[in-house]
Design an enzyme around this catalytic site. Structure first.
Site, PDB file in Angstrom:
ATOM      1  N   VAL A  74       0.815  -1.228   0.000  1.00 49.21           N
ATOM      2  CA  VAL A  74       0.000   0.000   0.000  1.00 49.21           C
ATOM      3  C   VAL A  74       0.847   1.277   0.000  1.00 49.21           C
ATOM      4  CG1 VAL A  74      -1.984  -1.108   1.111  1.00 49.21           C
ATOM      5  CG2 VAL A  74      -0.310   0.114   2.534  1.00 49.21           C
ATOM      6  N   ASN A 113      -6.973  -1.046   5.650  1.00 43.21           N
ATOM      7  CA  ASN A 113      -6.732  -1.633   6.975  1.00 43.21           C
ATOM      8  C   ASN A 113      -5.274  -2.021   7.207  1.00 43.21           C
ATOM      9  OD1 ASN A 113      -7.771  -3.054   9.466  1.00 43.21           O
ATOM     10  ND2 ASN A 113      -6.985  -4.838   8.350  1.00 43.21           N
ATOM     11  N   SER A 154      -7.337   3.913  15.185  1.00 44.18           N
ATOM     12  CA  SER A 154      -7.060   3.201  16.441  1.00 44.18           C
ATOM     13  C   SER A 154      -7.447   4.103  17.593  1.00 44.18           C
ATOM     14  CB  SER A 154      -5.559   2.892  16.515  1.00 44.18           C
ATOM     15  OG  SER A 154      -5.201   2.475  17.817  1.00 44.18           O
ATOM     16  N   TYR A 214       3.256   5.421  15.511  1.00 43.75           N
ATOM     17  CA  TYR A 214       1.998   4.710  15.229  1.00 43.75           C
ATOM     18  C   TYR A 214       0.814   5.587  15.623  1.00 43.75           C
ATOM     19  CZ  TYR A 214      -1.540   0.968  15.667  1.00 43.75           C
ATOM     20  OH  TYR A 214      -2.666   0.194  15.551  1.00 43.75           O
ATOM     21  N   ALA A 243       0.645   8.824  16.118  1.00 50.02           N
ATOM     22  CA  ALA A 243       0.556  10.051  15.297  1.00 50.02           C
ATOM     23  C   ALA A 243      -0.060   9.731  13.939  1.00 50.02           C
ATOM     24  CB  ALA A 243       1.943  10.667  15.132  1.00 50.02           C
ATOM     25  N   LYS A 280      -2.101   7.273  13.221  1.00 42.80           N
ATOM     26  CA  LYS A 280      -3.525   6.938  13.384  1.00 42.80           C
ATOM     27  C   LYS A 280      -4.353   8.203  13.639  1.00 42.80           C
ATOM     28  CE  LYS A 280      -3.417   2.415  12.903  1.00 42.80           C
ATOM     29  NZ  LYS A 280      -3.987   1.785  11.707  1.00 42.80           N
ATOM     30  N   ILE A 309      -7.268  -5.415  20.554  1.00 45.31           N
ATOM     31  CA  ILE A 309      -7.864  -6.539  19.825  1.00 45.31           C
ATOM     32  C   ILE A 309      -6.821  -7.652  19.736  1.00 45.31           C
ATOM     33  CG2 ILE A 309      -8.993  -7.265  17.673  1.00 45.31           C
ATOM     34  CD1 ILE A 309     -10.515  -5.020  19.199  1.00 45.31           C
TER      35      ILE A 309
HETATM   36  N1  LIG Z   1      -4.941  -5.425  17.018  1.00 40.31           N
HETATM   37  C1  LIG Z   1      -5.154  -4.302  17.662  1.00 40.31           C
HETATM   38  O1  LIG Z   1      -5.206  -4.246  18.890  1.00 40.31           O
HETATM   39  C2  LIG Z   1      -5.359  -3.022  16.882  1.00 40.31           C
HETATM   40  C3  LIG Z   1      -5.774  -1.882  17.586  1.00 40.31           C
HETATM   41  C4  LIG Z   1      -5.978  -0.702  16.895  1.00 40.31           C
HETATM   42  C5  LIG Z   1      -5.775  -0.653  15.532  1.00 40.31           C
HETATM   43  N2  LIG Z   1      -5.361  -1.765  14.866  1.00 40.31           N
HETATM   44  C6  LIG Z   1      -5.162  -1.645  13.426  1.00 40.31           C
HETATM   45  O2  LIG Z   1      -5.935  -2.622  12.790  1.00 40.31           O
HETATM   46  C7  LIG Z   1      -5.345  -2.943  11.512  1.00 40.31           C
HETATM   47  C8  LIG Z   1      -5.213  -4.454  11.405  1.00 40.31           C
HETATM   48  O3  LIG Z   1      -4.341  -4.899  12.420  1.00 40.31           O
HETATM   49  P1  LIG Z   1      -4.332  -6.401  12.996  1.00 40.31           P
HETATM   50  O4  LIG Z   1      -4.217  -6.279  14.473  1.00 40.31           O
HETATM   51  O5  LIG Z   1      -5.412  -7.197  12.409  1.00 40.31           O
HETATM   52  O6  LIG Z   1      -2.904  -6.898  12.511  1.00 40.31           O
HETATM   53  P2  LIG Z   1      -2.396  -7.773  11.243  1.00 40.31           P
HETATM   54  O7  LIG Z   1      -0.925  -7.653  11.265  1.00 40.31           O
HETATM   55  O8  LIG Z   1      -3.010  -9.121  11.297  1.00 40.31           O
HETATM   56  O9  LIG Z   1      -3.012  -7.000   9.977  1.00 40.31           O
HETATM   57  C9  LIG Z   1      -2.335  -6.018   9.257  1.00 40.31           C
HETATM   58  C10 LIG Z   1      -2.094  -6.519   7.853  1.00 40.31           C
HETATM   59  O10 LIG Z   1      -1.555  -5.440   7.068  1.00 40.31           O
HETATM   60  C11 LIG Z   1      -0.604  -5.995   6.201  1.00 40.31           C
HETATM   61  N3  LIG Z   1       0.335  -4.958   5.730  1.00 40.31           N
HETATM   62  C12 LIG Z   1       1.297  -4.353   6.435  1.00 40.31           C
HETATM   63  N4  LIG Z   1       1.991  -3.509   5.650  1.00 40.31           N
HETATM   64  C13 LIG Z   1       1.425  -3.563   4.417  1.00 40.31           C
HETATM   65  C14 LIG Z   1       1.689  -2.935   3.174  1.00 40.31           C
HETATM   66  N5  LIG Z   1       2.685  -2.071   3.025  1.00 40.31           N
HETATM   67  N6  LIG Z   1       0.891  -3.219   2.127  1.00 40.31           N
HETATM   68  C15 LIG Z   1      -0.126  -4.111   2.260  1.00 40.31           C
HETATM   69  N7  LIG Z   1      -0.405  -4.757   3.394  1.00 40.31           N
HETATM   70  C16 LIG Z   1       0.365  -4.489   4.473  1.00 40.31           C
HETATM   71  C17 LIG Z   1       0.093  -7.079   7.023  1.00 40.31           C
HETATM   72  O11 LIG Z   1       0.785  -8.013   6.209  1.00 40.31           O
HETATM   73  C18 LIG Z   1      -1.094  -7.669   7.791  1.00 40.31           C
HETATM   74  O12 LIG Z   1      -1.676  -8.775   7.113  1.00 40.31           O
HETATM   75  C19 LIG Z   1      -4.016  -2.197  11.476  1.00 40.31           C
HETATM   76  O13 LIG Z   1      -4.168  -0.995  10.745  1.00 40.31           O
HETATM   77  C20 LIG Z   1      -3.748  -1.895  12.939  1.00 40.31           C
HETATM   78  O14 LIG Z   1      -2.920  -0.775  13.098  1.00 40.31           O
HETATM   79  C21 LIG Z   1      -5.151  -2.956  15.502  1.00 40.31           C
END
Ligand SMILES: NC(=O)c1ccc[n+]([C@@H]2O[C@H](COP(=O)([O-])OP(=O)(O)OC[C@H]3O[C@@H](n4cnc5c(N)ncnc54)[C@H](O)[C@@H]3O)[C@@H](O)[C@H]2O)c1
Length: 294
Positions: A73, A99, A152, A165, A167, A169, A198
């Site tokens: 991305v 995402n 987030s 991270y 900043a 978000k 999560i």
């Molecule tokens: N898990 C939590 O507690 C939490 C809390 C707040 C926000 N988030 C946000 O939720 C989203 C999903 O996170 P998750 O916890 O499911 O983790 P995750 O690592 O399972 O999902 C993130 C996905 O993004 C992909 N990715 C990373 N860089 C990329 C790139 N340059 N191009 C394409 N894909 C890319 C990764 O390979 C991964 O599959 C993220 O944006 C994360 O910041 C997660």
């Protein structure tokens, strides 16, 4: 008694692209979309995880409605190409979920490399900007659509690390509001979802019990946050049930931010200077680069 047609799926026939959806929250959202009748294209940096995600969803009975491809991305042309792949395959583009996420730059500000800061923003903020830009270009020529960006609680509350991270978000939340206002005339809704704690590998980094202990200290709601909790919120924002909702930053956090400062206990080590610095690329398959600080 009045007869009603059986309810169709909430996303029946909708063409959806989900970036960063080969695991965690994104994959669960893809599954929810499919369960509700959508056609789904998953794009993710991790090619192996993409293949595994598609195979799993096909094994679960969604063959013919699910596609997956590697995408970075941070690369504008790749985002554009993936969205056009969905258009060609499904003949439409109704929903885009931006995402993708990594942990990004970690460690104290004075030890943070500028290039690690930029790499964090490239995935988390620039990737969202590009996803919205190219989704909107397509949707403007059609009947509009729904775009959901993953922010987030780190983007709306203070004191949540890592700094880069959080900043990025916060920037996603601001950008989402402006995009919603700008694109409303075209019937394109833009909303953000703000997950709390999560339970995915990106969050607990293999230390699930420790993460659960922290969660019990700072989150009022007794249950663990699971990817499905966020997926259901994204489904609502994607579907016509949220037809009048745009520019919203929708919290899915078990009351974490409602808790306020009075009952918040600091995360272990949060007030002390970390003894490491570097960058973590999360679940992309790229190695983490971290150095110990003296
Ligand atoms: N898990 C939590 O507690 C939490 C809390 C707040 C926000 N988030 C946000 O939720 C989203 C999903 O996170 P998750 O916890 O499911 O983790 P995750 O690592 O399972 O999902 C993130 C996905 O993004 C992909 N990715 C990373 N860089 C990329 C790139 N340059 N191009 C394409 N894909 C890319 C990764 O390979 C991964 O599959 C993220 O944006 C994360 O910041 C997660």
């Amino acid at each position: 008694m009045e007869r009603r047609e059986p309810a169709a799926g909430r996303l029946e026939g909708k063409a959806c692209v989900l970036f960063g959806a080969a695991g965690g929250i994104g994959l669960e959202t893809a599954r929810r979309f499919l369960e509700e009748g959508a056609q789904v294209l998953i794009g993710d940096y991790n090619a192996d995880a993409c293949r595994a995600a598609q195979a799993r969803l096909e094994a679960d009975g969604f063959t013919g409605r699910v596609d997956a491809a590697r995408v970075d991305v941070t690369q504008e042309a790749e985002i554009e190409a993936l969205l056009h792949r969905a258009l060609e395959r499904f003949g439409a583009l109704d929903v885009v979920f931006n995402n993708a996420g990594i942990v990004g730059a970690i460690g104290p500000i004075i030890e943070t490399e500028a290039e690690h800061w930029d790499a964090t923003f490239a995935v988390m903020m620039r990737g969202v900007f590009l996803g919205v830009k190219h989704a909107a270009r397509i949707m403007i020529d059609r009947d509009g659509g729904s775009i959901i960006n993953t922010a987030s609680i780190a983007g709306v509350a203070s004191g949540i690390l890592p700094t880069a991270y959080s900043a990025a978000k916060a920037a996603v939340v601001s950008f989402t509001r402006n995009a919603a206002a700008e694109l409303a005339d075209h019937r394109i809704r833009v909303n953000a979802v703000c997950p709390g704690i999560i339970f995915t590998p990106l969050m607990h980094q293999g230390r699930e019990a420790q993460a659960e202990a922290v969660m019990r200290e700072i989150q009022p709601w007794p249950d663990r946050g699971e990817p499905r909790h966020v997926a259901n919120a994204v489904l609502y924002l994607a579907s016509d049930e949220s037809a009048f909702v745009t520019g919203e930053a929708h919290l899915v956090d078990g009351g974490y931010t409602a808790n306020g400062l009075l009952r918040v206990h600091p995360l272990p080590g949060a007030k002390t200077r970390p003894d490491y610095a570097g960058i973590s690329y999360g679940m992309t398959g790229q190695p983490r680069q971290v150095r110990r600080l003296p």
